[in-house]
Design a protein around this motif. Structure first.
Motif, PDB file in Angstrom:
ATOM      1  N   THR A   2      -1.117  -1.439  -0.058  1.00 54.09           N
ATOM      2  CA  THR A   2      -0.014  -1.064   0.808  1.00 54.09           C
ATOM      3  C   THR A   2      -0.513  -0.441   2.109  1.00 54.09           C
ATOM      4  O   THR A   2      -1.567   0.182   2.153  1.00 54.09           O
ATOM      5  CB  THR A   2       0.905  -0.064   0.081  1.00 54.09           C
ATOM      6  N   ALA A   3       0.286  -0.625   3.157  1.00 48.54           N
ATOM      7  CA  ALA A   3      -0.083  -0.040   4.446  1.00 48.54           C
ATOM      8  C   ALA A   3       0.273   1.436   4.515  1.00 48.54           C
ATOM      9  O   ALA A   3      -0.027   2.096   5.501  1.00 48.54           O
ATOM     10  CB  ALA A   3       0.621  -0.802   5.564  1.00 48.54           C
ATOM     11  N   ARG A   4       0.947   1.949   3.483  1.00 46.60           N
ATOM     12  CA  ARG A   4       1.298   3.369   3.473  1.00 46.60           C
ATOM     13  C   ARG A   4       0.032   4.215   3.469  1.00 46.60           C
ATOM     14  O   ARG A   4      -0.981   3.847   2.883  1.00 46.60           O
ATOM     15  CB  ARG A   4       2.124   3.691   2.230  1.00 46.60           C
ATOM     16  N   PRO A   5       0.049   5.378   4.107  1.00 45.00           N
ATOM     17  CA  PRO A   5      -1.129   6.249   4.096  1.00 45.00           C
ATOM     18  C   PRO A   5      -1.426   6.755   2.688  1.00 45.00           C
ATOM     19  O   PRO A   5      -0.534   6.888   1.849  1.00 45.00           O
ATOM     20  CB  PRO A   5      -0.732   7.386   5.039  1.00 45.00           C
ATOM     21  N   VAL A   6      -2.688   7.034   2.470  1.00 47.28           N
ATOM     22  CA  VAL A   6      -3.161   7.503   1.163  1.00 47.28           C
ATOM     23  C   VAL A   6      -3.851   8.846   1.341  1.00 47.28           C
ATOM     24  O   VAL A   6      -4.567   9.074   2.334  1.00 47.28           O
ATOM     25  CB  VAL A   6      -4.127   6.487   0.533  1.00 47.28           C
ATOM     26  N   ALA A   7      -3.649   9.724   0.381  1.00 46.44           N
ATOM     27  CA  ALA A   7      -4.397  10.977   0.303  1.00 46.44           C
ATOM     28  C   ALA A   7      -4.981  11.084  -1.094  1.00 46.44           C
ATOM     29  O   ALA A   7      -4.498  10.456  -2.041  1.00 46.44           O
ATOM     30  CB  ALA A   7      -3.491  12.172   0.599  1.00 46.44           C
TER      31      ALA A   7
END
Length: 451
Positions: A2-7
């Motif tokens: 996914t293009a969503r940011p990851v932490a």
């Protein structure tokens, strides 16, 4: 992905008392790198927006280890369970809107691909509230259990201490690793209680809290080796052995010959070319690059070194950080190099120390030669030109330069530069006293008999 940011939140607050060590548990090495830094490096491959390490006992050690990396810190002053530990990262993730991976500093070998699968499953068609990474160990022992249907939808998660006999019979276990949307994570954690056998705040409880809200979670599986944790020296050794076995297999699959694979030890970053032969009992420390067609003979120790195509190293050689072995060069038995360059086709075949030295192409370093690079206060360099010949048992006292094609006679102690193509002869003239040895023996024999 996914293009969503990851932490990523990496838990490293435990004291690790079973290690019986003054060093924090997560800083004990696998393949020459602290466990925690294995994980930090893998997470970096996902280009996370933020990485947070939760520290507790011996926090100063962990903070120093991760200081060179782009990592934020959160402090868990009291060890009140995994849910409580993750909650300490809330401030460090303030304003973050994306997906959070929850990892463990003492579970160092989880792959980037598995992390990606966790995040991808979080955004599956059924939109699970959380994704749990499960595994099936040979002995499920005291692991928490995951009760799920054939599609991986979780019906229940339970800690071993709180599980019924039927639940303990389940073989799917909880690794502790999870993926959760940031918008859900801390809201769910705020509702976790500690009404359980250990009186702790369990991270897995967020799955059942979400289920109570009508939102199912999902489990995906991975190999047990990938999520093996370390709590003791014995477990550390076992995980090291597993890592080494996999690395040896990869080296051979990539075209290297290991004549006794079980005796070769790699570092986390060892780079091995094709058609490389590695004989038994070779140890690689960090920072080694070996080009194609190299032969590394038995009982050699190599760290921080670069070895060019077609070179031969060993047996019983030691290459220390800064050693560079040129194309087709030979480093022989009981030769040590440190911050030294051995040029193309050059040879140092026996009983030699080369420190802070540059040896030109085609030069020959005789047996017993040493470069005297340290005066007790400072280090100095030695320059040996192309095609030079250094006779056996010579000492080159740095700083000193030996010109191209020069010859240093055996047994010389060289303290001044030697011009190209010159002969340096630094030793007293040989004298002979006829009959002296015979007379000496007779005298000493008479003395011994008189006693």
């Amino acid at each position: 992905m996914t293009a969503r940011p990851v932490a990523a939140v990496i838990l490293a607050a435990g004291s690790g008392t079973r290690m019986k060590s003054d060093t924090h548990k997560v800083l004990h090495p696998i393949a020459g790198r602290p466990m925690l830094l294995h994980l930090v490096d893998t997470v970096a491959g996902l280009s996370p927006e933020r990485t947070v390490v939760v520290v507790g006992a011996r926090r100063e050690q962990v903070e120093a280890a991760v200081a060179p990396h782009s990592v934020a810190m959160a402090h868990q002053a009291e060890q009140l369970g995994t849910g409580h530990a993750v909650a300490q990262a809330e401030a460090a993730l303030a304003g973050f809107a994306g997906d959070v991976l929850i990892l463990y500093g003492d579970v160092p070998l989880v792959s980037a691909e598995t992390m990606r699968r966790m995040v991808e499953r979080l955004h599956g068609a059924d939109s699970p509230a959380a994704v749990v990474l499960g595994f099936r160990p040979a002995d499920a022992g005291a692991y928490g259990r995951v009760i799920a249907d054939a599609d991986g939808r979780i019906a229940k998660m339970v800690e071993y201490k709180d599980a019924s006999p039927e639940e303990r019979a389940e073989t799917l276990c909880n690794s502790g690793l999870m993926a959760v949307r940031s918008v859900d994570l801390f809201a769910l954690l705020a509702r976790v209680g500690n009404d359980n056998a250990a009186g702790e705040y369990y991270l897995p409880d967020i799955v059942m809290l979400a289920a109570g809200d009508g939102r199912a979670s999902a489990v995906i599986e991975t190999d047990a080796v990938e999520v093996t944790g370390v709590n003791s020296r014995a477990e550390l050794a076992a995980l090291e052995a597993q890592w080494q076995q996999a690395r040896r297999a990869r080296a051979m699959a990539d075209g290297a010959t290991l004549t006794a694979p079980e005796t070769v030890w790699f570092a986390h970053d060892t780079a091995i070319g094709r058609d490389v032969t590695i004989e038994p009992n070779v140890v690689f420390g960090p920072g080694v690059s070996v080009a194609d067609g190299v032969a590394i003979r038995a009982f050699s120790h190599i760290e921080g070194a670069t070895i060019a195509t077609g070179a031969t190293v060993g047996p019983y050689a030691r290459l220390r950080p800064g050693a560079v072995v040129g194309e087709g060069a030979h480093v022989g038995n009981f030769v040590e190099m440190k911050k030294a360059v051995l040029g193309k086709g050059a040879k140092a075949n026996h009983l030699t120390y080369l420190g802070d030295t540059e040896v030109g192409a085609g030069a020959n370093i005789g047996a017993g030669t040493i470069t005297c690079n340290y005066d007790g206060f400072f280090k100095y360099r030695t320059q040996i030109g192309a095609g030079a010949f250094i006779g056996s048992n010579s000492a080159l006292v740095a700083p000193v330069s030996i010109g191209d094609g020069a010859i240093v006679a055996a047994g010389s102690v060289v303290t001044q530069d030697v011009a190209a193509d010159a002969l340096a002869l630094v030793r007293p003239p040989q004298t002979a006293k006829p009959g002296w040895a015979k007379r000496f023996r007779a005298m000493m024999t008479a003395r011994k008999e008189a006693k």
